[in-house]
Design a protein around this motif. Structure first.
Motif, PDB file in Angstrom:
ATOM      1  N   ALA A  23      -0.315  20.585   0.268  1.00 46.15           N
ATOM      2  CA  ALA A  23       1.419  19.582   0.048  1.00 46.15           C
ATOM      3  C   ALA A  23       1.997  19.586   0.533  1.00 46.15           C
ATOM      4  CB  ALA A  23       1.876  20.251  -1.599  1.00 46.15           C
ATOM      5  N   SER A  24       2.227  20.186   2.219  1.00 48.54           N
ATOM      6  CA  SER A  24       2.926  19.485   3.120  1.00 48.54           C
ATOM      7  C   SER A  24       2.233  18.426   3.704  1.00 48.54           C
ATOM      8  CB  SER A  24       2.206  21.276   3.702  1.00 48.54           C
ATOM      9  OG  SER A  24       1.464  21.195   4.315  1.00 48.54           O
ATOM     10  N   THR A  25       1.480  17.420   3.216  1.00 38.78           N
ATOM     11  CA  THR A  25       1.205  16.683   4.767  1.00 38.78           C
ATOM     12  C   THR A  25       1.979  15.806   3.334  1.00 38.78           C
ATOM     13  OG1 THR A  25      -0.897  16.372   3.173  1.00 38.78           O
ATOM     14  CG2 THR A  25      -0.842  17.898   5.160  1.00 38.78           C
ATOM     15  N   GLY A  26       2.022  15.729   2.046  1.00 36.44           N
ATOM     16  CA  GLY A  26       2.676  14.714   1.065  1.00 36.44           C
ATOM     17  C   GLY A  26       1.488  14.420   0.092  1.00 36.44           C
ATOM     18  N   VAL A  42       0.778  -0.983  -0.325  1.00 36.04           N
ATOM     19  CA  VAL A  42      -0.205   0.331   0.088  1.00 36.04           C
ATOM     20  C   VAL A  42       1.072   1.455  -0.005  1.00 36.04           C
ATOM     21  CG1 VAL A  42      -1.637   1.014   1.128  1.00 36.04           C
ATOM     22  CG2 VAL A  42      -1.814  -1.668   1.108  1.00 36.04           C
ATOM     23  N   ILE A  43       0.615   1.773  -0.731  1.00 37.92           N
ATOM     24  CA  ILE A  43       1.460   3.005  -1.373  1.00 37.92           C
ATOM     25  C   ILE A  43       0.522   4.445  -0.684  1.00 37.92           C
ATOM     26  CG2 ILE A  43       3.717   4.792  -2.569  1.00 37.92           C
ATOM     27  CD1 ILE A  43       2.605   2.068  -4.594  1.00 37.92           C
ATOM     28  N   GLY A  44       0.773   5.014   0.648  1.00 35.51           N
ATOM     29  CA  GLY A  44       0.370   5.939   1.340  1.00 35.51           C
ATOM     30  C   GLY A  44      -0.157   5.754   2.499  1.00 35.51           C
ATOM     31  N   GLY A  45       0.382   6.737   3.291  1.00 36.69           N
ATOM     32  CA  GLY A  45      -0.711   5.756   4.325  1.00 36.69           C
ATOM     33  C   GLY A  45      -1.348   7.362   5.330  1.00 36.69           C
ATOM     34  N   GLU A  95       7.263  11.079   7.368  1.00 33.51           N
ATOM     35  CA  GLU A  95       8.155  10.868   8.609  1.00 33.51           C
ATOM     36  C   GLU A  95       6.884   9.556  10.216  1.00 33.51           C
ATOM     37  OE1 GLU A  95       6.830  14.860  10.471  1.00 33.51           O
ATOM     38  OE2 GLU A  95       8.080  13.646   8.007  1.00 33.51           O
ATOM     39  N   LYS A  96       5.920  10.096  10.356  1.00 30.40           N
ATOM     40  CA  LYS A  96       4.691  10.050  10.513  1.00 30.40           C
ATOM     41  C   LYS A  96       3.392   9.770   9.597  1.00 30.40           C
ATOM     42  CE  LYS A  96       3.263  14.236  11.982  1.00 30.40           C
ATOM     43  NZ  LYS A  96       3.502  15.097  13.305  1.00 30.40           N
ATOM     44  N   GLY A 104       8.925   7.246   6.243  1.00 30.55           N
ATOM     45  CA  GLY A 104       9.999   7.584   5.162  1.00 30.55           C
ATOM     46  C   GLY A 104      10.475   6.789   4.127  1.00 30.55           C
ATOM     47  N   THR A 105       9.786   6.444   3.281  1.00 27.29           N
ATOM     48  CA  THR A 105      10.282   5.872   2.137  1.00 27.29           C
ATOM     49  C   THR A 105       9.781   5.988   1.039  1.00 27.29           C
ATOM     50  OG1 THR A 105      10.425   3.657   4.040  1.00 27.29           O
ATOM     51  CG2 THR A 105      10.343   3.559   1.786  1.00 27.29           C
ATOM     52  N   THR A 106      10.123   6.694  -0.127  1.00 22.28           N
ATOM     53  CA  THR A 106       9.330   7.443  -1.476  1.00 22.28           C
ATOM     54  C   THR A 106       9.781   5.982  -2.737  1.00 22.28           C
ATOM     55  OG1 THR A 106      10.225   9.821  -0.285  1.00 22.28           O
ATOM     56  CG2 THR A 106       9.748   8.898  -3.023  1.00 22.28           C
ATOM     57  N   VAL A 107       8.887   6.175  -2.798  1.00 23.99           N
ATOM     58  CA  VAL A 107       8.049   4.974  -4.488  1.00 23.99           C
ATOM     59  C   VAL A 107       8.143   6.312  -5.040  1.00 23.99           C
ATOM     60  CG1 VAL A 107       6.699   3.525  -5.374  1.00 23.99           C
ATOM     61  CG2 VAL A 107       6.448   3.784  -2.324  1.00 23.99           C
ATOM     62  N   THR A 108       8.962   5.717  -6.097  1.00 23.26           N
ATOM     63  CA  THR A 108       8.848   6.308  -7.077  1.00 23.26           C
ATOM     64  C   THR A 108       8.626   5.650  -8.419  1.00 23.26           C
ATOM     65  OG1 THR A 108      11.798   5.061  -7.782  1.00 23.26           O
ATOM     66  CG2 THR A 108      11.714   7.568  -6.969  1.00 23.26           C
ATOM     67  N   LYS A 109       8.325   4.210  -8.316  1.00 25.49           N
ATOM     68  CA  LYS A 109       7.336   3.838  -9.433  1.00 25.49           C
ATOM     69  C   LYS A 109       7.040   2.942  -9.079  1.00 25.49           C
ATOM     70  CE  LYS A 109       8.715   1.814 -14.114  1.00 25.49           C
ATOM     71  NZ  LYS A 109       9.767   1.374 -15.326  1.00 25.49           N
ATOM     72  N   VAL A 110       5.584   2.249 -10.236  1.00 23.45           N
ATOM     73  CA  VAL A 110       5.215   0.632  -9.805  1.00 23.45           C
ATOM     74  C   VAL A 110       5.415   0.123 -10.516  1.00 23.45           C
ATOM     75  CG1 VAL A 110       2.495  -0.393 -10.001  1.00 23.45           C
ATOM     76  CG2 VAL A 110       3.188   2.207  -8.705  1.00 23.45           C
ATOM     77  N   CYS A 111       5.816  -0.528 -10.290  1.00 33.41           N
ATOM     78  CA  CYS A 111       6.648  -1.825 -12.177  1.00 33.41           C
ATOM     79  C   CYS A 111       5.308  -2.837 -12.272  1.00 33.41           C
ATOM     80  CB  CYS A 111       7.585  -2.411 -11.347  1.00 33.41           C
ATOM     81  SG  CYS A 111       8.685  -1.411 -10.708  1.00 33.41           S
TER      82      CYS A 111
END
Length: 415
Positions: free
Chosen positions: A168-171, A6-9, A34-35, A129-136
């Motif tokens: 945008a400040s929330t991600g 799941v991408i996005g908390g 970070e949270k 703190g984990t950024t996804v750059t691509k869905v493969c």
């Protein structure tokens, strides 16, 4: 055991992760902040309006865009089920005016803590703190995700719940749109919604901070009425805001290139023109020896008096007992018809939600799975679905998150 990423908390992502894990999948939740729940934390002015307790029939009426797409999701996980879910998470709720539902504590942090506890109990692996750059993808279906570090995580299904472009400040920086595009999806035009509106009239600055309750607002573009509502309005330094205006913004945010938009504010909607005139006559009788500017304090908030005087054109020093019937009519028109020329919205930095997103024509409404890539699911604000203020948008997040998580865990893909 099925592996789901799941991408996005945020709201939709946490609900999707909890649901998938509780249905037996091995779930990893990736959040670049970070949270968890940064946007939840600021919703409802920090109180978190988790849902709306109205009947589902009325709920659908408050969905502005693609309400039919939401039928399956809302019936799969209703507002009543949402309330039960949070009670089970140890977050007691209360219902306030307009059927808005809040934590009894009035603390959005309690909602986040309740979700975090449920994630832990369900066995979800949370990576902050984990950024996804691509869905493969490969051979028409999801195979994994690529991280900013270059790490590749394999999965059987991926749920994109990255939010839109608001706050945008929330991600919420539109990452999900990029992932979806690379998988062939169409992104509809995106606009800020549930947002303040900027007006051309200079009196906004004079009235900054003034809050008006029980007023009516109508918005027209030419002869076409875009919005009509009743509620609370707040003046800002260069425009208007408040619950009434936020709802109006959902109807106008994508119309500014189509021609002049005029909002009309009725300060006394409970009174007809005749009733208001009679009220004014009574007030004037009590103040017949006063100047006009000193005879309106029972009718209007003090800060509004000068503005209304300017709009009705009656000399402020004129004796009340010499105000004519025609002048009274002008005063009535001013009180019941404060016109404001809308210039633009406050933009994404001020918007509560995003209007637009991943085209729902390319998403199965019964599962939230992509029609273009097997094992790819979407949930929450990343989709082209939006609603009015009042807890409706968070319920959309809970419902689509639940349906995406449940569908992904049950391996509903037909690819």
């Amino acid at each position: 055991m099925k592996r789901i990423i799941v991408i996005g908390g945020g709201a939709a992502g946490m609900m999707a992760a909890i649901t998938a894990a509780e249905e037996g999948a091995a779930v990893v939740l990736l959040e670049k902040n970070e949270k968890l729940g940064k946007k939840i934390y600021i919703t409802g002015k920090g109180r978190c309006n988790v849902t709306n307790a109205c009947e589902l029939e009325d709920f659908f009426k408050n969905i502005v865009t693609n309400r039919r797409f939401m039928y399956s999701a809302l019936y799969a996980f209703t507002n009543e089920q949402t309330m039960n879910f949070f009670e089970e998470c140890g977050v007691p709720l209360k219902i306030e005016r307009g059927e808005r539902v809040f934590p009894v504590s009035d603390k959005s942090s309690d909602v986040i803590h309740g979700l975090a506890g449920r994630l832990k109990r369900a066995g979800v692996t949370v990576r902050l703190g984990t950024t996804v750059t691509k869905v493969c993808t490969g051979e028409g279906r999801v195979t994994g995700v690529e991280l900013q570090t270059g790490e590749l995580l394999a999965c059987d299904a991926c749920i994109v719940a990255t939010g839109g472009l608001s706050y945008a400040s929330t991600g919420s920086t539109g990452d999900g749109y990029t992932f979806a595009k690379l998988c062939g999806h169409t992104i509809t035009d995106c606009y800020p919604s549930l947002v303040g509106l900027k007006i051309a009239e200079p009196f906004a600055k004079e009235l900054e901070g003034l809050s008006l309750k029980n007023v009516a607002l109508s918005v027209k573009q030419g002869k076409k009425e875009l919005y009509r509502g009743f509620g609370e309005l707040l003046f800002t330094a260069d425009g208007i805001s408040g619950p009434l205006v936020l709802s109006a913004s959902a109807a106008v945010t994508d119309k500014f290139t189509d021609g002049e938009i005029i909002a009309t504010l009725d300060l006394k909607p409970a009174l007809s023109c005749e009733e208001l005139d009679a009220r004014i006559i009574r007030d004037f009788e009590e103040a017949k020896n006063k100047q006009f500017r000193n005879a309106l304090d029972k009718l209007l908030p003090q800060r509004l008096i000068r503005v209304i005087i300017g709009l009705c054109g009656i000399p402020e020093e004129k004796q009340v007992n010499s105000v004519t019937k025609q002048e009274r009519a002008e005063l009535v028109n001013a009180v019941k018809g404060v016109q404001m020329h809308l210039k633009r919205t406050g933009g994404f930095p001020e918007a509560v939600i995003t209007k637009g997103g991943i085209s729902v024509r390319e998403v199965n409404p019964s599962t939230m799975e992509s029609k273009l890539a097997g094992g790819l699911y979407f949930a929450g604000e990343v989709l082209d679905v939006d609603a009015l203020t009042g807890g409706y948008n968070l319920q959309i997040a809970w419902s689509t998150g639940y349906l995406a998580g449940s569908s992904a865990a049950q391996n509903s893909s037909c690819f």
